[in-house]
Scaffold this motif. Sequence first.
Motif, PDB file in Angstrom:
ATOM      1  N   LEU A 167       0.765  -1.231   0.010  1.00 39.24           N
ATOM      2  CA  LEU A 167       0.071  -0.037   0.025  1.00 39.24           C
ATOM      3  C   LEU A 167       0.756   1.321  -0.160  1.00 39.24           C
ATOM      4  CD1 LEU A 167      -2.771  -0.677   2.594  1.00 39.24           C
ATOM      5  CD2 LEU A 167      -2.862  -1.053   0.285  1.00 39.24           C
ATOM      6  N   TYR A 174      -7.950  12.046  -2.008  1.00 38.64           N
ATOM      7  CA  TYR A 174      -7.840  11.706  -0.426  1.00 38.64           C
ATOM      8  C   TYR A 174      -7.887  12.788   0.374  1.00 38.64           C
ATOM      9  CZ  TYR A 174      -6.081   6.767  -0.050  1.00 38.64           C
ATOM     10  OH  TYR A 174      -5.849   5.372   0.068  1.00 38.64           O
ATOM     11  N   GLY A 205     -10.786  13.972   3.129  1.00 39.90           N
ATOM     12  CA  GLY A 205     -10.019  14.613   4.317  1.00 39.90           C
ATOM     13  C   GLY A 205      -9.041  13.354   4.976  1.00 39.90           C
ATOM     14  N   LEU A 206      -8.506  12.717   4.041  1.00 34.92           N
ATOM     15  CA  LEU A 206      -7.394  11.543   4.567  1.00 34.92           C
ATOM     16  C   LEU A 206      -6.138  11.712   4.038  1.00 34.92           C
ATOM     17  CD1 LEU A 206     -10.031   8.595   3.940  1.00 34.92           C
ATOM     18  CD2 LEU A 206      -9.451   9.618   6.141  1.00 34.92           C
ATOM     19  N   VAL A 207      -4.997  11.212   4.576  1.00 28.51           N
ATOM     20  CA  VAL A 207      -4.021  11.067   3.975  1.00 28.51           C
ATOM     21  C   VAL A 207      -3.331   9.664   3.747  1.00 28.51           C
ATOM     22  CG1 VAL A 207      -3.228  13.424   4.574  1.00 28.51           C
ATOM     23  CG2 VAL A 207      -2.662  11.345   5.955  1.00 28.51           C
ATOM     24  N   ALA A 240     -10.594   3.936   0.596  1.00 25.81           N
ATOM     25  CA  ALA A 240      -9.938   4.279   1.850  1.00 25.81           C
ATOM     26  C   ALA A 240     -11.102   4.834   2.735  1.00 25.81           C
ATOM     27  CB  ALA A 240      -8.968   5.366   1.833  1.00 25.81           C
ATOM     28  N   ASN A 242      -4.222  -3.140   8.404  1.00 26.11           N
ATOM     29  CA  ASN A 242      -3.135  -2.299   7.370  1.00 26.11           C
ATOM     30  C   ASN A 242      -4.045  -1.213   6.723  1.00 26.11           C
ATOM     31  OD1 ASN A 242      -0.854  -1.324   6.060  1.00 26.11           O
ATOM     32  ND2 ASN A 242      -0.919  -2.955   4.814  1.00 26.11           N
ATOM     33  N   PRO A 243      -4.313   0.058   7.078  1.00 27.55           N
ATOM     34  CA  PRO A 243      -5.483   0.701   6.338  1.00 27.55           C
ATOM     35  C   PRO A 243      -4.934   1.326   5.451  1.00 27.55           C
ATOM     36  CG  PRO A 243      -4.764   2.033   8.538  1.00 27.55           C
ATOM     37  CD  PRO A 243      -3.813   0.572   8.214  1.00 27.55           C
ATOM     38  N   LEU A 244      -5.731   1.892   4.257  1.00 27.14           N
ATOM     39  CA  LEU A 244      -5.215   2.669   3.072  1.00 27.14           C
ATOM     40  C   LEU A 244      -4.948   4.066   3.288  1.00 27.14           C
ATOM     41  CD1 LEU A 244      -7.354   0.514   1.942  1.00 27.14           C
ATOM     42  CD2 LEU A 244      -7.036   1.909  -0.364  1.00 27.14           C
ATOM     43  N   ALA A 245      -5.744   4.548   4.419  1.00 26.58           N
ATOM     44  CA  ALA A 245      -5.092   5.868   4.756  1.00 26.58           C
ATOM     45  C   ALA A 245      -4.559   5.762   6.232  1.00 26.58           C
ATOM     46  CB  ALA A 245      -6.549   6.659   4.757  1.00 26.58           C
ATOM     47  N   VAL A 246      -3.571   6.736   6.365  1.00 25.78           N
ATOM     48  CA  VAL A 246      -2.679   6.664   7.631  1.00 25.78           C
ATOM     49  C   VAL A 246      -3.024   7.648   8.646  1.00 25.78           C
ATOM     50  CG1 VAL A 246      -0.926   5.703   6.372  1.00 25.78           C
ATOM     51  CG2 VAL A 246      -0.930   8.110   6.591  1.00 25.78           C
ATOM     52  N   GLY A 247      -4.050   8.554   8.084  1.00 21.71           N
ATOM     53  CA  GLY A 247      -4.718   9.695   9.075  1.00 21.71           C
ATOM     54  C   GLY A 247      -5.663  10.634   8.466  1.00 21.71           C
ATOM     55  N   GLY A 248      -6.033  11.647   9.083  1.00 16.18           N
ATOM     56  CA  GLY A 248      -6.699  12.527   8.479  1.00 16.18           C
ATOM     57  C   GLY A 248      -6.159  13.718   8.097  1.00 16.18           C
TER      58      GLY A 248
END
Lengths: 399, 455
Positions: free
Chosen positions: A131, A142, A147-149, B437, B446-452
Amino acid sequence: MVDVAIIGGGPAGIAAALTLKARGVRHVAILERESVLGGVPRHCGHPPFGLREFKRLLTGPSYARRLAAAAEAAGVKILLRHSVTALKPGGRLEVATPEGLVTLNARRVLLATGAREAPRSARLVGGDRPLGVLNTGALQAYVHLHGLVPFTSPVVVGTELVGLSALATCRSHGIHPVAVVEAGSRAVARWPLGLFPRLLRIPTYYNAGIDEIIGHGRVEAVRLRDGREIACDGVLLTGRFLPEASLARLSHLAVDGRSGGPEVDQYGRCSDDAYFAAGNLLRPIETAGWSFREGGAIADYVADDLAGGLPAAGDEITLVAGEGVKFVVPQRLSRVAPLRGKLQLRVERPISGQLRVSSEEAVLYKRRISTRPERRILVELGEMKPPGEAKRLLVEIVS
Amino acid sequence: MYDVVVVGGGVVGCAVARRFVLEGAKVALLEKGADILSGASKGNSAILHTGFDAPTGSLELACMQAGYAEYMDIRARLRLPVLETGAVVAAWNEEELAKLPGIVQTAHANGVTDVRQIAPDEVLAREPRLSPHVLGGVLVPHEHVIDPWSAPLAYALQALVNGGEVRRNTVVLSGHFANGMWRLETNTGTVECTTVINCAGLYGDILDQRLTGEENFAIKPRKGQFVVFDKAAARHLRTILLPVPTERTKGIVITPTAFGNLLVGPTAEEQDSRDHAAVDEETLRMLVDKAVELVPSLEGMGVTAVYAGVRPATERKEYRVRHETARNYIVLGGIRSTGLTAALGLARHAWKLYARMHERLTNPIWPQAPRLAEHCPRDWQTPGYGEIVCHCEMVTQREIEVTLTGPLPAQDYNGLKRRTRAGMGRCQGFYCNARVAEMTAGRFANPLAVGGTHG
């Protein structure tokens, strides 16, 4: 039955709809597969958009909202969540909607499905498949739409304008690129924009490429061709746009393997004369403003055609991309005099020489040129008079 | 306390779990990965083999043919597709041409009697875009293509909904057999059962050693890289194009996929790592060039995806199947590329070896596999799907939601992709990755997004 069905609600499609309505065409519909109109600018959270269209300096999302509002105000029929699944001869469209499958018949269809960046697979980048390997378009979706990173310290590949846009997106959302990697010997974007990575103090490697992406689960590092290993948690692949031409490819329409888009004449007319095409579907890649103007210009031809005012397709001159030329759009010229419009070219590699358009032995157009890949190159069609019997014109750069 | 613990949630383990559940056994399937099919079964060429070229009289052939027959028998009830392509083994030089009669002979000896040699013009009549340099071929009319992920998923689902258990993220660390009972120590606790069936694929030898303390066979991982061409390529070849095999490998295949693409691969690269399936640019280019050499009209065709799989070859060619009656232990090891076809047959074989009786399920539930094959009805063709999330593969919001909340939900992005095809199309997630995500937030370790973007 509609007069004109426009597939794709980005700048080119919306501009075309506005022009058609202004020309008095009654039933104009935009078929957009997303839940909102606007296309790619929706994700580009930075200026400059809209200078020509709205005389204002706008960010991508507010530009997209203004376009959508204009289409609505003009009485365009806006069909959201409408995914065209097949193009059939004569303007018949098969469409999937959440309410069921429908068939739509249109007197003319305008394809305006845009472009997207080449993914990792199409670039044949080696290594693991964890990923965190994304294109700019996905990154911007995103951060701006959800609102994601997807990562915090990526390696950015490519220095086209969109690569710099990607850096800007990263910087404004707490993402810290650890390196920029460019295959060429210098930035693709024009000076001074190409200095951007340096201004951000991001190490930039030229003549470089990723040999291997390393990581189980998520990206952990990349190894460059020179053996250098860079720790990172993502790879952002920017640029290398490809027309989103899969509908055309899977249909009866002729597609140009060089531009990646459908073959058109100077009116944007495809090999089936019920179909037209405009915007970045025609060629990678132009700005939103360019696509907007192009959508409007081709819509004018569509309106002419509906009124019986366009020369019949058939008697045509083929344009051939020769030495040094990656592609030429349009690919065909309807034999009229005088010719109107422009040829759009791109080159395969940095090149200097004489840009020449010729028919057999006769040179119809020439000029000195020094250019690089991804740079816009235009040739005024009005400046050349092909001989009456010409079947093909060769466009080449003679060093 | 289980009758049977199946270790390994690849295609073989899923089929074995299904068979034993249907036969009435109390079954647990243990998988060390976050999801089933995360080892060798995640990357193969998706061909349903007739066994025309398998070693005559082998267990492999018997299992392939039993597996083929059972797949055709059950596929409608599980809603599994078959793309009826047929195959042609093509000869490109005199040496290969000389081998064709032998291939036909083996096929007939294997009971695949409709296999016949065909002249170059018949090859080209069938596949006009093939290079005219073809010298001849062997036609295998019933070699077909299936969905390599939905099939094993359906087997596991049928085991699950009929009373079996599936435990993912579970690694068997050791095992002890005493008084007719196994005690397996795992990272998620102790599991007791009477019989253990080792379907651990690439880790089959390691598990074997952990359970028996002996070295009975050794896995020699063999990597295969693949290139998937865009859907526009599918019209260039309708038949599976096989090379004349060499001693070591079946060679590079060009085949339609159930999803409407064209696939070229695999390579056969020996390596030490059992789970490191890296691709490299040089090899991928070689595969593209190979495809263009054999089907010249593929020149310039776009690439949708690249991937690599590792197959559990061993130091010997044949399947490594062993039954230790003294300690209620069955090994189904060394199952390579034919495993997708042979799995259902291997499961029957294991049941025969097991030789105990339970009360057979009289009216089992038949779960429905995802509808992913391009030539069959897809979810987007039924109203009420919400929105299309992945436009390249036309994956609906409804399909993704079912996959996340239904039985045996996807627990990582790859599992989601295998169950829905989201992100597997030509743009590889350019349009849908962020939306996926969002839809999967909080669901994957193991997420696609690591944060906001706001903290």
